[in-house]
Motif scaffolding. Sequence first.
Motif, PDB file in Angstrom:
ATOM      1  N   GLU A 106       0.815  -1.224   0.000  1.00  0.00           N
ATOM      2  CA  GLU A 106       0.000   0.000   0.000  1.00  0.00           C
ATOM      3  C   GLU A 106       0.850   1.278   0.000  1.00  0.00           C
ATOM      4  O   GLU A 106       0.356   2.348  -0.332  1.00  0.00           O
ATOM      5  CB  GLU A 106      -0.941   0.036   1.204  1.00  0.00           C
ATOM      6  CG  GLU A 106      -2.186  -0.822   1.053  1.00  0.00           C
ATOM      7  CD  GLU A 106      -1.918  -2.305   1.256  1.00  0.00           C
ATOM      8  OE1 GLU A 106      -0.820  -2.640   1.741  1.00  0.00           O
ATOM      9  OE2 GLU A 106      -2.795  -3.124   0.898  1.00  0.00           O
ATOM     10  N   THR A 138       2.354   4.185  -3.453  1.00  0.00           N
ATOM     11  CA  THR A 138       1.420   5.169  -4.002  1.00  0.00           C
ATOM     12  C   THR A 138       2.097   5.928  -5.144  1.00  0.00           C
ATOM     13  O   THR A 138       3.324   5.893  -5.294  1.00  0.00           O
ATOM     14  CB  THR A 138       1.018   6.185  -2.930  1.00  0.00           C
ATOM     15  OG1 THR A 138       2.203   6.887  -2.515  1.00  0.00           O
ATOM     16  CG2 THR A 138       0.385   5.508  -1.722  1.00  0.00           C
ATOM     17  N   THR A 142      -2.695   4.022  -8.305  1.00  0.00           N
ATOM     18  CA  THR A 142      -2.581   3.543  -6.925  1.00  0.00           C
ATOM     19  C   THR A 142      -2.130   2.086  -6.942  1.00  0.00           C
ATOM     20  O   THR A 142      -2.200   1.402  -7.967  1.00  0.00           O
ATOM     21  CB  THR A 142      -3.935   3.618  -6.210  1.00  0.00           C
ATOM     22  OG1 THR A 142      -4.852   2.753  -6.895  1.00  0.00           O
ATOM     23  CG2 THR A 142      -4.474   5.036  -6.196  1.00  0.00           C
TER      24      THR A 142
END
Lengths: 271, 271
Positions: free
Chosen positions: A130, A133, B133
């Motif tokens: 995650e 980005t 993303t």
Amino acid sequence: MADTDWPGCGKSLKGVILDMCGVLYDSGEGGGVAITGSIEAVKKLKASDLQLRFCTNETQLNREAFVDKLKRLGFDISVSEVFSPAPAAVAVLKERGFRPHLLVYDGLLPEFDSVDKTNPNCVVIGDAAEKFTYQNLNEAFRVLIGLEKPVLFSLGGGRYYKEGDGLALDVGAYMKALEYACDLKAEVVGKPSPTFFQSVLNDMGLQPHEALMIGDDLVNDVGGAQNCGMKGLQVRTGKYRPSDERHSTVTADGTVDDLAQAVDMILKQRH
Amino acid sequence: MADTDWPGCGKSLKGVILDMCGVLYDSGEGGGVAITGSIEAVKKLKASDLQLRFCTNETQLNREAFVDKLKRLGFDISVSEVFSPAPAAVAVLKERGFRPHLLVYDGLLPEFDSVDKTNPNCVVIGDAAEKFTYQNLNEAFRVLIGLEKPVLFSLGGGRYYKEGDGLALDVGAYMKALEYACDLKAEVVGKPSPTFFQSVLNDMGLQPHEALMIGDDLVNDVGGAQNCGMKGLQVRTGKYRPSDERHSTVTADGTVDDLAQAVDMILKQRH
């Protein structure tokens, strides 16, 4: 290759190196789950006269936290037996005077506590999930493109891995993105880098032909070990795919159902 | 190459193709700003007997919105004169029966309104900036890895571009990430694809030697046009870097300070 065809190196064998994720356990929610028979297989190896080391491209946790996780799953493992990319990278950074900009999991940051990170003159990326980005990747890119001689270290170079319900892009994909944007070639720290495998052999004091690597990743585990002169065995757990058994460039020295089967065969050959 | 050495192709020249961002305007907050002299230069070309087309790898807006933006900056441009990757991709998708999973700017989505997107059998990526993303990239990856024969189209293949205060990763970096993860080669739609330049030549009804490409990107504009048999001129605006003038593989047919100077030289050679 049928299991029964596996060419034994049992008698001359002095050490075994085990990949971890996909061999010992499957990752997932709550730390994952041990693969059937693997806890007992590690116990049998430890009770034998073979040396044993663990070699992982794990970069989500520092070694202490990672080993704690495996202990909770039931494995008898200590930190000094585990080789992972971050400590190897720290050694390289210090040796060559590099101050890294880090794009890694928060859980891995403690590994880099002792490294000067001011005014970065290189970038280190690990699987950051995650944290990959658009902003973070641009930031790493800008550090690199702003350097007279950009240097990128990648903690492993995997394409993807299995995560819970599906597959997820691994650090190698982001390494390729930065390589292309900055017109450079990254230095991979971890499997399948020969330097990494050699450091494990050095720790055991063994020659390559005296050691066997067991992993679920045909290219990084098996092929990487073979490139160093070791034998490489693939297990049919973790990221194993049937197509691995007819791969165009890498052929395992043997393919077995799981670690339990591998260990039973190795120990049987020695007696 | 000194400006005065520029080998004129003025007399035989029948058409000019202009790159847009970095030649006509610099991007930035609020739609960007026209480069000095470029509005007048376009006017002069339109008043001449030369054909004029615009060729861009712009994929943040659909053509209508993009042309409106340039009109607001003061340029006399119409949609039919502008060639961009999305319409070219739509033609390819329809011709070959592909139903895309799209990872592009929201502003570009209207270009794909007429395309069937159910049950995707390919992936199309454009510069998606903040939409790149971890989740969205994984989603595109999973579509590809789930296909028996994964096909990836990339709207342009740029490494990076200038955005406001700094440089930003372009679609090419993400294309490389997916190529590596899925072990495939993407099909680039847009510059420097020869098919793309040829479609502009076809629209003008010209042979390559009758046309001149003017751009700020040495590899994609100048090199791409040269690969099709056109002359290619580089301007010292936009993403131009002095090192472009000693590039290892691409040498422009001429290098000029800006579009205004290029147009004055072209028109002077014709009289």
